[in-house]
Write a protein that holds these residues in place. Sequence first.
Motif, mmCIF file in Angstrom:
data_model
loop_
_atom_site.group_PDB
_atom_site.id
_atom_site.type_symbol
_atom_site.label_atom_id
_atom_site.label_comp_id
_atom_site.label_asym_id
_atom_site.label_seq_id
_atom_site.Cartn_x
_atom_site.Cartn_y
_atom_site.Cartn_z
ATOM 1 N N GLN A 1 1.058 -1.297 -0.530
ATOM 2 C CA GLN A 1 -0.418 0.161 0.251
ATOM 3 C C GLN A 1 1.008 0.996 -0.208
ATOM 4 O O GLN A 1 1.882 1.285 0.528
ATOM 5 N N GLY A 2 -0.101 2.404 -0.186
ATOM 6 C CA GLY A 2 1.617 3.498 -0.194
ATOM 7 C C GLY A 2 0.006 4.779 -0.203
ATOM 8 O O GLY A 2 -1.639 4.469 -0.419
ATOM 9 N N LYS A 3 0.293 5.963 0.166
ATOM 10 C CA LYS A 3 -0.585 6.934 0.706
ATOM 11 C C LYS A 3 0.047 8.211 0.660
ATOM 12 O O LYS A 3 1.635 8.350 -0.050
ATOM 13 N N GLY A 4 -0.643 8.924 0.139
ATOM 14 C CA GLY A 4 -0.343 10.848 0.272
ATOM 15 C C GLY A 4 -1.148 11.258 0.102
ATOM 16 O O GLY A 4 -2.491 11.140 -0.126
ATOM 17 N N ALA A 5 -0.872 12.772 0.324
ATOM 18 C CA ALA A 5 -1.646 14.189 0.134
ATOM 19 C C ALA A 5 -2.309 14.429 -1.499
ATOM 20 O O ALA A 5 -3.448 14.559 -1.177
ATOM 21 N N THR A 6 -1.481 13.457 -2.052
ATOM 22 C CA THR A 6 -2.190 13.575 -3.677
ATOM 23 C C THR A 6 -2.214 12.562 -4.658
ATOM 24 O O THR A 6 -1.555 10.959 -4.057
ATOM 25 N N LEU A 7 -2.605 11.190 -5.178
ATOM 26 C CA LEU A 7 -2.825 10.259 -6.140
ATOM 27 C C LEU A 7 -1.697 10.384 -6.657
ATOM 28 O O LEU A 7 -1.021 9.447 -6.369
ATOM 29 N N LEU A 8 -0.725 11.436 -7.117
ATOM 30 C CA LEU A 8 0.425 11.234 -7.643
ATOM 31 C C LEU A 8 1.912 10.726 -6.328
ATOM 32 O O LEU A 8 2.621 9.461 -6.547
ATOM 33 N N TYR B 1 -1.696 15.065 23.890
ATOM 34 C CA TYR B 1 -3.254 15.298 22.197
ATOM 35 C C TYR B 1 -3.268 16.045 21.970
ATOM 36 O O TYR B 1 -2.992 17.075 22.913
ATOM 37 N N ILE B 2 -3.066 16.177 20.766
ATOM 38 C CA ILE B 2 -3.553 17.376 20.157
ATOM 39 C C ILE B 2 -4.776 17.198 19.462
ATOM 40 O O ILE B 2 -5.422 16.701 19.231
ATOM 41 N N ASP B 3 -5.158 18.554 19.672
ATOM 42 C CA ASP B 3 -6.498 19.345 19.257
ATOM 43 C C ASP B 3 -6.242 18.968 18.285
ATOM 44 O O ASP B 3 -5.649 20.074 16.945
ATOM 45 N N PRO B 4 -7.160 18.183 16.984
ATOM 46 C CA PRO B 4 -7.067 18.153 15.542
ATOM 47 C C PRO B 4 -7.947 19.425 15.208
ATOM 48 O O PRO B 4 -7.245 20.003 13.725
ATOM 49 N N ALA B 5 -8.306 20.864 15.519
ATOM 50 C CA ALA B 5 -9.187 21.653 15.430
ATOM 51 C C ALA B 5 -8.304 22.142 15.125
ATOM 52 O O ALA B 5 -7.849 23.811 14.056
ATOM 53 N N SER B 6 -7.010 22.200 16.034
ATOM 54 C CA SER B 6 -5.650 23.410 16.373
ATOM 55 C C SER B 6 -4.827 23.226 15.112
ATOM 56 O O SER B 6 -4.688 24.121 15.321
ATOM 57 N N VAL B 7 -4.996 22.235 13.908
ATOM 58 C CA VAL B 7 -3.916 21.859 12.534
ATOM 59 C C VAL B 7 -3.867 23.366 12.402
ATOM 60 O O VAL B 7 -5.305 23.067 11.402
ATOM 61 N N SER B 8 -2.665 23.989 12.181
ATOM 62 C CA SER B 8 -2.905 25.240 11.297
ATOM 63 C C SER B 8 -2.044 24.753 10.247
ATOM 64 O O SER B 8 -2.113 25.851 8.873
ATOM 65 N N HIS C 1 -1.233 21.921 4.510
ATOM 66 C CA HIS C 1 -1.109 20.544 4.006
ATOM 67 C C HIS C 1 -2.316 19.768 5.098
ATOM 68 O O HIS C 1 -2.420 18.392 4.586
ATOM 69 N N CYS C 2 -1.688 19.481 6.894
ATOM 70 C CA CYS C 2 -1.956 18.942 7.907
ATOM 71 C C CYS C 2 -3.304 19.258 7.388
ATOM 72 O O CYS C 2 -4.319 17.736 8.335
ATOM 73 N N ALA C 3 -3.826 20.669 7.545
ATOM 74 C CA ALA C 3 -5.343 20.769 8.088
ATOM 75 C C ALA C 3 -6.520 20.234 6.923
ATOM 76 O O ALA C 3 -7.645 20.277 7.537
ATOM 77 N N GLU C 4 -6.084 20.038 6.185
ATOM 78 C CA GLU C 4 -6.636 19.632 4.783
ATOM 79 C C GLU C 4 -6.868 18.603 5.447
ATOM 80 O O GLU C 4 -7.477 18.383 4.783
ATOM 81 N N LEU C 5 -5.708 17.235 5.163
ATOM 82 C CA LEU C 5 -6.158 16.217 5.712
ATOM 83 C C LEU C 5 -6.940 15.874 6.830
ATOM 84 O O LEU C 5 -7.810 15.830 7.340
ATOM 85 N N VAL C 6 -6.836 16.814 7.750
ATOM 86 C CA VAL C 6 -7.576 16.065 9.198
ATOM 87 C C VAL C 6 -9.166 16.733 8.857
ATOM 88 O O VAL C 6 -10.070 15.872 9.321
ATOM 89 N N GLU C 7 -9.117 18.295 8.158
ATOM 90 C CA GLU C 7 -10.869 18.483 7.240
ATOM 91 C C GLU C 7 -11.150 16.868 6.664
ATOM 92 O O GLU C 7 -12.482 17.128 6.308
ATOM 93 N N ARG C 8 -11.005 16.718 5.594
ATOM 94 C CA ARG C 8 -11.148 15.800 5.386
ATOM 95 C C ARG C 8 -11.985 14.490 5.730
ATOM 96 O O ARG C 8 -12.646 13.943 5.924
#
Length: 388
Positions: free
Chosen positions: A62-69, A203-210, A213-220
Amino acid sequence: MQKVFFTGTHRVRTPEETYESIRPLLRDYGITRLADVTGLDIIGIPVVMAVRPLATTLSVSQGKGATLLLAKISGAMEAVELWHAENAVPAPGLLDTPSSELDLPYEIKELAGMRGSLLTERTRLDWIQAVDLVERTSVPVPRGAVRMGHPPADWRVPAFMESSNGLASGNTVAEATVHALYEVIERDAVHALRGVPASSRRYIDPASVSDDHCAELVERVSRAGAWLEIEYVPNRMGVPCVVAHLWHEDSPASVMFGAGAHADPPVALSRAVTEAVQARLTHITGTRDDLASAAYRPVHLPRPVTPGPLEAWDRVKSTVPGAHFATDTEEADRLAERIGAVTGSSPLRVVLADRDEFAVVKVLCPGTRQTLHSSVRAEAETRGEGAA
């Protein structure tokens, strides 16, 4: 080489350049298909599986990433790494020799990595040469600690855990070494979490990620209605490390696990979240050879609750010792020195491939601790978790 790409990972080539260089070579390593399985889940973070039917280890990677590429590159190179561990480990230069007859700068038992190992300094082993990443000297290492997927023709004493920990690829040997060392650090840090009370963790508040790139992942993840727990993991290496747990009511028997370590904290966070999403899609597709049946049991667990107060991500970042490295060589050197200083043993590297298109290495780090998927899963199932 100078780094040129910094979104979710650090690379010395752009993703487009990397993919175009490796794509014509995939058939050489038995990869018949790169399958985009992102649409099988509702979260939408890209996950790709690489199919290698003739594998002697895992036939699907398996592979993962912020984009399909990026996910395509990740999945393809995971499969390429395993092919090299199966087929490209150098032939032994020294046969049937116990470690007691060699002048080794490490304790042989530190490479066993598995419960029930019968390895001793009198065990007869076949040896290949590695490079000490701090002293730059040649050091013998057991071939059985590097090769995967091919049991010996004759019976041998159970000695080494077959593991991909420290097996990594990159655009260059130095970049592959960096990824291998970060993986070793991550697993060492996660292993140390055992026995640490959940209430005393960070523990980190996910809503606080600013970070964008990471904020977009958390939002999804949030838009999909999933529960996400993010934990910062202090560790003896002093490298930022993050663990993520992911749960959704459509698979209530499993809490998925992901982890990442990197000198740049947002990269560690990105790796943890995308790996948890990858674990979820792995269970949805059901294609991994080593999946546990517990993930599919008819158990209906309630929505998990983070067992401690939440901190703001920016506050956590301000207290962690992040670092920036301009080149892959500098980063590999500093990581190797840090691991050597903490464990008392230098990391040892075997180069399995060094081509213009990519490199593959296996790094052995005596004195570090390994967390296997099975071990993570055994601990996780006390909370109803799954890991992949």
